[in-house]
Design an enzyme around this catalytic site. Structure first.
Site, PDB file in Angstrom:
ATOM      1  N   TYR A   1       2.004  -8.479  16.325  1.00  0.00           N
ATOM      2  CA  TYR A   1       2.328  -7.572  15.345  1.00  0.00           C
ATOM      3  C   TYR A   1       2.873  -6.281  15.954  1.00  0.00           C
ATOM      4  O   TYR A   1       4.049  -5.972  15.664  1.00  0.00           O
ATOM      5  CB  TYR A   1       0.969  -6.964  14.706  1.00  0.00           C
ATOM      6  CG  TYR A   1       1.186  -5.918  13.790  1.00  0.00           C
ATOM      7  CD1 TYR A   1       1.884  -5.837  12.687  1.00  0.00           C
ATOM      8  CD2 TYR A   1       0.316  -4.814  14.181  1.00  0.00           C
ATOM      9  CE1 TYR A   1       2.065  -4.707  12.159  1.00  0.00           C
ATOM     10  CE2 TYR A   1       0.602  -3.376  13.481  1.00  0.00           C
ATOM     11  CZ  TYR A   1       1.484  -3.347  12.236  1.00  0.00           C
ATOM     12  OH  TYR A   1       1.429  -2.528  11.678  1.00  0.00           O
TER      13      TYR A   1
ATOM     14  N   TYR B   1       5.169  -6.881   7.648  1.00  0.00           N
ATOM     15  CA  TYR B   1       4.187  -7.895   7.928  1.00  0.00           C
ATOM     16  C   TYR B   1       3.020  -7.282   8.770  1.00  0.00           C
ATOM     17  O   TYR B   1       3.352  -6.690   9.897  1.00  0.00           O
ATOM     18  CB  TYR B   1       4.812  -9.055   8.750  1.00  0.00           C
ATOM     19  CG  TYR B   1       3.634 -10.204   8.996  1.00  0.00           C
ATOM     20  CD1 TYR B   1       3.545 -11.197   8.308  1.00  0.00           C
ATOM     21  CD2 TYR B   1       2.564  -9.976   9.682  1.00  0.00           C
ATOM     22  CE1 TYR B   1       2.645 -12.356   8.347  1.00  0.00           C
ATOM     23  CE2 TYR B   1       1.767 -11.026   9.900  1.00  0.00           C
ATOM     24  CZ  TYR B   1       1.692 -11.980   9.231  1.00  0.00           C
ATOM     25  OH  TYR B   1       0.764 -12.922   9.502  1.00  0.00           O
TER      26      TYR B   1
ATOM     27  N   GLN C   1       0.783  -1.052  -0.200  1.00  0.00           N
ATOM     28  CA  GLN C   1       0.142   0.042  -0.033  1.00  0.00           C
ATOM     29  C   GLN C   1       0.898   1.265  -0.139  1.00  0.00           C
ATOM     30  O   GLN C   1       0.757   2.201  -0.872  1.00  0.00           O
ATOM     31  CB  GLN C   1      -0.895   0.131   1.020  1.00  0.00           C
ATOM     32  CG  GLN C   1      -1.941   1.084   1.233  1.00  0.00           C
ATOM     33  CD  GLN C   1      -2.872   1.156   2.497  1.00  0.00           C
ATOM     34  OE1 GLN C   1      -3.877   1.777   2.233  1.00  0.00           O
ATOM     35  NE2 GLN C   1      -2.714   0.264   3.303  1.00  0.00           N
TER      36      GLN C   1
END
Length: 283
Positions: free
Chosen positions: A126, A62, A11
């Site tokens: 994350y 990630y 993105q």
């Protein structure tokens, strides 16, 4: 002036490509994960030796927050080992590293916007790996800018806005969480922010400016508010229901509040930050 961008097909990578015309004095080298696997240090060294960039924007990450809970090794390889590899190679080539991090390094228990000096306390894989990536860079190479951002969306790749638009084409009603507060960030605004920092660095000495910065659009809202505005801007009529987080359990815990304080980046680089609603309408 050569700027190497990792994660070119993601993105942010695509958002940077969309604005390169605004920076004619910069030669951009865009590398996808196939061309530059940041988890492979020798691959990094080969690419840097070939292009000899003065700046590297690490747009590779990630970012699958829930999948990270079951793919911790993959998340670690990209977000930590990959970040460290880039820092090592940047140091060897005296390349300034711009690395994108996240609001997920915080636990979301604050009641006012997080400053860069707030103590991180990630609650999921994350966020943990992104914080470890920051630390790996800090411990390896001093010439770095770590930019923490939040709720990134755009017309590129996969993100909340595109998911909402897709679901609206498939359903008559949607339920969206209304008790998580943050700030949507348009990836194009983030791209412009990164390139503004590079342009500033080209013109001025930034030895006293390296470090961590926050960047998102201005204002705050819930995911429900964000979805509501997305549908309004796109003239979509749908039955949108607000629900609590408890009604939508996910593998990874989300920060309840993750608004970022942008005072530092505005002061140091003169960056003008658009309101999230204005930016959504613009793009």
């Amino acid at each position: 002036m050569v700027v190497l961008v990792t994660g070119a097909n993601g993105q942010l990578g695509q958002a940077i490509q969309s604005v390169v015309g605004n920076y004619p004095s910069i030669d951009f080298v865009f590398c996808s994960s196939v061309e530059l696997n940041i988890t492979d240090k020798s691959n990094c060294e080969t690419i840097f030796e070939k292009h000899k960039p003065q700046f590297c924007i690490n747009a590779a990450a990630y970012t699958a927050v829930d999948k990270a809970e079951s793919e911790s090794e993959k998340a670690y390889a990209i977000n930590v080992t990959g970040a460290q590899n880039l820092a090592f190679v940047c140091k060897a080539h005296n390349t300034v590293l711009l690395h994108v991090s996240t609001d997920f390094v915080f636990d979301g228990l604050a009641t006012q916007p997080y400053s860069e000096g707030a103590v991180p306390n990630p609650t999921g894989v994350y966020g943990i790996t992104k914080l470890q990536g920051e630390q790996a860079i800090q411990n390896t190479w001093e010439k770095h800018f770590i930019i923490r951002t939040s709720w990134v969306y755009s017309q590129f790749a996969n993100n909340f806005m595109k998911t909402m638009l897709r679901l609206a084409s498939e359903r008559d009603s949607l339920s969206v969480v209304s008790d998580q507060i943050g700030t949507p960030t348009n990836a194009v605004d983030l791209a412009e922010c990164l390139l503004t920092i590079i342009s500033f660095d080209i013109r001025h000495s930034t030895f006293d400016r390296y470090g961590i910065y926050n960047f998102s659009n201005e204002g705050q809202c819930s995911w429900y508010d964000f979805a509501k505005e997305i549908f309004k801007v796109n003239n979509i009529s749908i039955n949108l229901q607000a629900i609590p987080t408890s009604a939508y359990p996910t593998p990874a815990k989300r920060p309840v509040y993750s608004v970022l304080d942008k005072s530092k980046i505005k002061k140091e680089f003169g960056i003008e930050v658009k309101d999230w609603e204005v930016s959504l309408k613009n793009y």
